[in-house]
Design a protein around this motif. Structure first.
Motif, PDB file in Angstrom:
ATOM      1  N   PRO A  31     122.990  11.597  62.626  1.00 59.70           N
ATOM      2  CA  PRO A  31     121.925  10.773  62.045  1.00 59.70           C
ATOM      3  C   PRO A  31     122.445   9.390  61.672  1.00 59.70           C
ATOM      4  CG  PRO A  31     122.834  12.201  60.366  1.00 59.70           C
ATOM      5  CD  PRO A  31     123.606  12.488  61.626  1.00 59.70           C
ATOM      6  N   TYR A  32     121.554   8.534  61.290  1.00 56.33           N
ATOM      7  CA  TYR A  32     121.949   7.293  60.645  1.00 56.33           C
ATOM      8  C   TYR A  32     122.368   7.657  59.224  1.00 56.33           C
ATOM      9  CZ  TYR A  32     119.467   5.040  64.472  1.00 56.33           C
ATOM     10  OH  TYR A  32     119.045   4.634  65.710  1.00 56.33           O
ATOM     11  N   LEU A  33     123.409   7.024  58.741  1.00 53.78           N
ATOM     12  CA  LEU A  33     123.995   7.385  57.451  1.00 53.78           C
ATOM     13  C   LEU A  33     124.044   6.182  56.531  1.00 53.78           C
ATOM     14  CD1 LEU A  33     126.831   9.395  59.146  1.00 53.78           C
ATOM     15  CD2 LEU A  33     125.139  10.425  57.641  1.00 53.78           C
ATOM     16  N   PHE A  34     123.721   6.412  55.286  1.00 51.49           N
ATOM     17  CA  PHE A  34     123.658   5.342  54.304  1.00 51.49           C
ATOM     18  C   PHE A  34     124.306   5.807  52.999  1.00 51.49           C
ATOM     19  CE2 PHE A  34     120.271   2.925  56.501  1.00 51.49           C
ATOM     20  CZ  PHE A  34     119.751   3.906  57.322  1.00 51.49           C
ATOM     21  N   TRP A  35     124.804   4.839  52.246  1.00 46.30           N
ATOM     22  CA  TRP A  35     125.159   5.060  50.851  1.00 46.30           C
ATOM     23  C   TRP A  35     124.403   4.033  50.006  1.00 46.30           C
ATOM     24  CZ3 TRP A  35     127.531   8.742  48.133  1.00 46.30           C
ATOM     25  CH2 TRP A  35     128.372   9.641  48.808  1.00 46.30           C
ATOM     26  N   TYR A  36     123.733   4.556  48.984  1.00 48.96           N
ATOM     27  CA  TYR A  36     123.029   3.721  48.027  1.00 48.96           C
ATOM     28  C   TYR A  36     123.634   3.940  46.643  1.00 48.96           C
ATOM     29  CZ  TYR A  36     119.075   2.425  51.064  1.00 48.96           C
ATOM     30  OH  TYR A  36     118.272   1.889  52.052  1.00 48.96           O
ATOM     31  N   VAL A  37     123.513   2.900  45.783  1.00 52.26           N
ATOM     32  CA  VAL A  37     123.954   3.017  44.406  1.00 52.26           C
ATOM     33  C   VAL A  37     122.782   2.728  43.489  1.00 52.26           C
ATOM     34  CG1 VAL A  37     124.767   0.603  44.317  1.00 52.26           C
ATOM     35  CG2 VAL A  37     125.651   2.283  42.696  1.00 52.26           C
ATOM     36  N   GLN A  38     122.693   3.507  42.430  1.00 48.08           N
ATOM     37  CA  GLN A  38     121.637   3.304  41.433  1.00 48.08           C
ATOM     38  C   GLN A  38     122.286   3.113  40.071  1.00 48.08           C
ATOM     39  OE1 GLN A  38     118.997   6.653  40.778  1.00 48.08           O
ATOM     40  NE2 GLN A  38     117.370   5.347  39.991  1.00 48.08           N
ATOM     41  N   SER A  39     122.213   1.900  39.557  1.00 48.44           N
ATOM     42  CA  SER A  39     122.706   1.645  38.210  1.00 48.44           C
ATOM     43  C   SER A  39     121.656   2.114  37.214  1.00 48.44           C
ATOM     44  CB  SER A  39     122.990   0.152  38.031  1.00 48.44           C
ATOM     45  OG  SER A  39     124.006  -0.253  38.922  1.00 48.44           O
ATOM     46  N   PRO A  40     122.061   2.422  35.984  1.00 44.78           N
ATOM     47  CA  PRO A  40     121.113   2.970  35.000  1.00 44.78           C
ATOM     48  C   PRO A  40     119.851   2.124  34.866  1.00 44.78           C
ATOM     49  CG  PRO A  40     123.352   3.093  34.157  1.00 44.78           C
ATOM     50  CD  PRO A  40     123.431   2.322  35.447  1.00 44.78           C
ATOM     51  N   GLY A  41     118.720   2.764  35.004  1.00 41.50           N
ATOM     52  CA  GLY A  41     117.440   2.081  34.842  1.00 41.50           C
ATOM     53  C   GLY A  41     117.075   1.146  35.977  1.00 41.50           C
ATOM     54  N   GLN A  42     117.806   1.219  37.065  1.00 42.36           N
ATOM     55  CA  GLN A  42     117.555   0.310  38.191  1.00 42.36           C
ATOM     56  C   GLN A  42     117.105   1.066  39.433  1.00 42.36           C
ATOM     57  OE1 GLN A  42     117.982  -3.109  37.750  1.00 42.36           O
ATOM     58  NE2 GLN A  42     118.331  -2.483  35.634  1.00 42.36           N
ATOM     59  N   GLY A  43     116.660   0.290  40.399  1.00 43.62           N
ATOM     60  CA  GLY A  43     116.344   0.870  41.693  1.00 43.62           C
ATOM     61  C   GLY A  43     117.612   1.088  42.502  1.00 43.62           C
ATOM     62  N   LEU A  44     117.453   1.471  43.755  1.00 43.03           N
ATOM     63  CA  LEU A  44     118.595   1.757  44.603  1.00 43.03           C
ATOM     64  C   LEU A  44     118.993   0.527  45.404  1.00 43.03           C
ATOM     65  CD1 LEU A  44     117.103   4.597  44.151  1.00 43.03           C
ATOM     66  CD2 LEU A  44     118.440   5.326  46.102  1.00 43.03           C
TER      67      LEU A  44
END
Lengths: 114, 114
Positions: A31-44
């Motif tokens: 598949p296509y692969l991604f890494w996202y980060v979500q800081s507290p109270g924030q979007g990705l």
């Protein structure tokens, strides 16, 4: 069944130490692969993505990830973490014909200690 | 110049009420999504629209009705709110609906049903 697994729910790391977050997937095709980060109270926010080609992918904020087809893995690494890296990290996968349907892993919470 | 914006940021309401969450993107994207993030941070896609057409409709109660008045907007209306609807709802957008497209996420709307 198709799945995305992040085995580590929670990781604590000292500031300046290295970090590795694991992601495994189970799909019939790569598949296509991604890494996202979500800081507290924030979007990705997207850190990096892999479609094809070089299996070592460089992203933002000093992160990199390595795709290993034989292990169905896409692990995220950072050589030296900063306190600002404390966040929730999500691995996500999508198939070519998935109409944009991302499947996210359960997330890994990273805590950075002084 | 926020790319993907959602209103409201917080929404507290009583069970049984009807509420709407609005999403707008100024990226010129033609595909938009709604995700639900539960208390365990698990992210699951709910809906996706491409050029105002519904293309993904996951197993979501029909109390949830998305509406896309134009390509830049995707609103989520929820009827007869239940306690289990409490979550953070994220809107996202992308260029096209192919599987490999990066998705840009809004800041989220935290819905609390009392």
């Amino acid at each position: 069944a198709q799945s995305v697994t992040q085995p580590d729910i929670h990781i604590t790391v000292s500031e300046g130490a290295s970090l590795e977050l694991r992601c495994n997937y189970s799909y019939g095709a790569t598949p296509y692969l991604f890494w996202y980060v979500q800081s507290p109270g924030q979007g990705l926010q997207l850190l990096l993505k892999y479609f094809s080609g070089d299996t070592l992918v460089q992203g933002i904020k000093g992160f990199e990830a390595e795709f290993k087809r034989s292990q169905s893995s896409f692990n995220l690494r950072k050589p030296s973490v900063h306190w600002s890296d404390a966040a929730e990290y999500f691995c996500a996968v999508a198939l070519t014909d998935s109409w944009g349907k991302f499947q996210f892993g359960a997330g890994t919470q990273v805590v950075v200690t002084p | 110049d926020t790319a993907v914006s959602q209103t409201p940021k917080y929404l507290v309401t009583q069970m049984g009420n009807d509420k709407s969450i609005k999403c707008e993107q100024n990226l010129g994207h033609d595909t938009m999504y709604w995700y639900k993030q539960d208390s365990k941070k698990f992210l699951k896609i709910m809906f996706s629209y491409n050029n105002k057409e519904l293309i993904i409709n996951e197993t979501v109660p029909n109390r949830f009705s998305p509406k896309s008045p134009d390509k830049a907007h995707l609103n989520l209306h929820i009827n007869s709110l239940e306690l289990g609807d409490s979550a953070v709802y994220f809107c996202a957008s992308s260029v096209g609906a192919a599987g490999g497209q990066r998705q840009y996420f809004g800041p989220g709307t935290r819905l609390t049903v009392l």
